[in-house]
Design a protein around this motif. Structure first.
Motif, PDB file in Angstrom:
ATOM      1  N   VAL A   1       3.499  -8.540   4.956  1.00  0.00           N
ATOM      2  CA  VAL A   1       2.947  -7.317   5.567  1.00  0.00           C
ATOM      3  C   VAL A   1       2.689  -6.265   4.496  1.00  0.00           C
ATOM      4  N   PHE A   2       3.627  -6.120   3.578  1.00  0.00           N
ATOM      5  CA  PHE A   2       3.492  -5.119   2.507  1.00  0.00           C
ATOM      6  C   PHE A   2       2.278  -5.429   1.631  1.00  0.00           C
ATOM      7  N   LEU A   3       2.180  -6.679   1.179  1.00  0.00           N
ATOM      8  CA  LEU A   3       1.087  -7.033   0.266  1.00  0.00           C
ATOM      9  C   LEU A   3      -0.266  -7.032   0.979  1.00  0.00           C
ATOM     10  N   GLU A   4      -0.278  -7.425   2.262  1.00  0.00           N
ATOM     11  CA  GLU A   4      -1.531  -7.390   3.037  1.00  0.00           C
ATOM     12  C   GLU A   4      -2.028  -5.950   3.171  1.00  0.00           C
ATOM     13  N   SER A   5      -1.078  -5.027   3.352  1.00  0.00           N
ATOM     14  CA  SER A   5      -1.443  -3.612   3.434  1.00  0.00           C
ATOM     15  C   SER A   5      -2.038  -3.124   2.112  1.00  0.00           C
TER      16      SER A   5
END
Length: 264
Positions: free
Chosen positions: A180-184
């Motif tokens: 989720v962090f990297l996709e953001s």
């Protein structure tokens, strides 16, 4: 007291004008292809690899602190999925280029002023002129090129380190998943954000080198003068970086942004 302040301000203005003139001379000499390759490589090593560790440590901890401040508020709003993107935008557009420039100013800009200032008060600059060696070609241009070339590289590496520091805090302290962090981060960042960071770093590098070397070349008054030149060169370079950063940000990011909307 007021006379002393007025005299100091007048001297500072004269040295600032000398730095602007030196910047113009550097551009003219570069257009003529006057580059001392060995000195340039030596200065690139001093600016880049020797500044790398402290720059990466700073970026890593800034990324972690920023994530703590953002995540603890955004999670309450149900927006934990944008923490990575907000961190990446802040680091790329402002914190990365400016903080890297501040570190290089303190470590390298001060060294330029001290080294060349010492050469000036010990008449080594006069000796170069006697040997028909132009101090601008031999001393100034290698430092300007080194800062302009190495600062963007340092900045990009600091951006990556800052995001990794934020990722560590987000996953271990706030339970935000790595994906989720990297996709953001991926959704929020655009190519222009990376380009703007590199452009800012390039300009900041030129400011640091020109101000540091100019203050060194205009040093007078022996060891005391070298100390004063070093201090005022750092203060002036930092002031120039913050002012120029404002105008560059204003020009690069006019109007309302759409990065957050695209990332949601």
């Amino acid at each position: 007291m007021s006379t002393t302040t007025s005299s100091s301000l007048s001297l500072w203005s004269q040295r600032l004008l000398a730095a602007a003139l030196l910047g113009g001379q550097v551009m003219l000499h570069l257009l003529k292809g006057k580059i001392h390759r060995r000195n340039t490589i030596d200065q690139m090593a001093a600016v880049g690899p020797e500044s790398l560790l402290i720059a990466l440590l700073t970026a890593g901890f800034v990324g972690m602190v920023f994530t703590i401040q953002v995540a603890r508020e955004f999670i309450n709003l149900g927006a934990a999925n944008v923490v990575g993107g907000v961190l990446a935008l802040s680091l790329t557009r402002e914190l990365g280029p400016v903080l890297t420039a501040v570190i290089v100013t303190g470590r390298v800009g001060s060294a330029f002023a001290a080294e060349i200032g010492t050469m000036q008060v010990t008449e080594q600059i006069d000796a170069l002129l006697m040997l028909r060696t132009d101090p601008i070609d031999y001393l100034v241009i290698p430092r300007v090129l080194a800062c302009c070339l190495m600062l963007p590289i340092l900045t990009i590496m600091c951006l990556v380190t800052g995001v990794l520091g934020g990722l560590l805090i987000a996953t271990t302290m706030y339970g935000i998943s790595q994906s989720v962090f990297l996709e953001s981060v991926r959704n929020f960042l655009g190519l222009w954000d990376i380009c703007s960071a590199a452009i800012k770093a390039f300009v900041f590098g030129g400011l640091i080198a020109v101000i540091g070397t100019s203050w060194g070349l205009t040093t007078t008054g022996g060891a005391k003068g070298v100390g004063q030149s070093t201090t005022t060169a750092v203060v002036t370079a930092l002031l120039a970086i913050f002012i120029v950063n404002f105008f560059m940000t204003w020009l690069m990011f006019q109007g309302t942004g759409s990065s957050v909307l695209k990332g949601l």
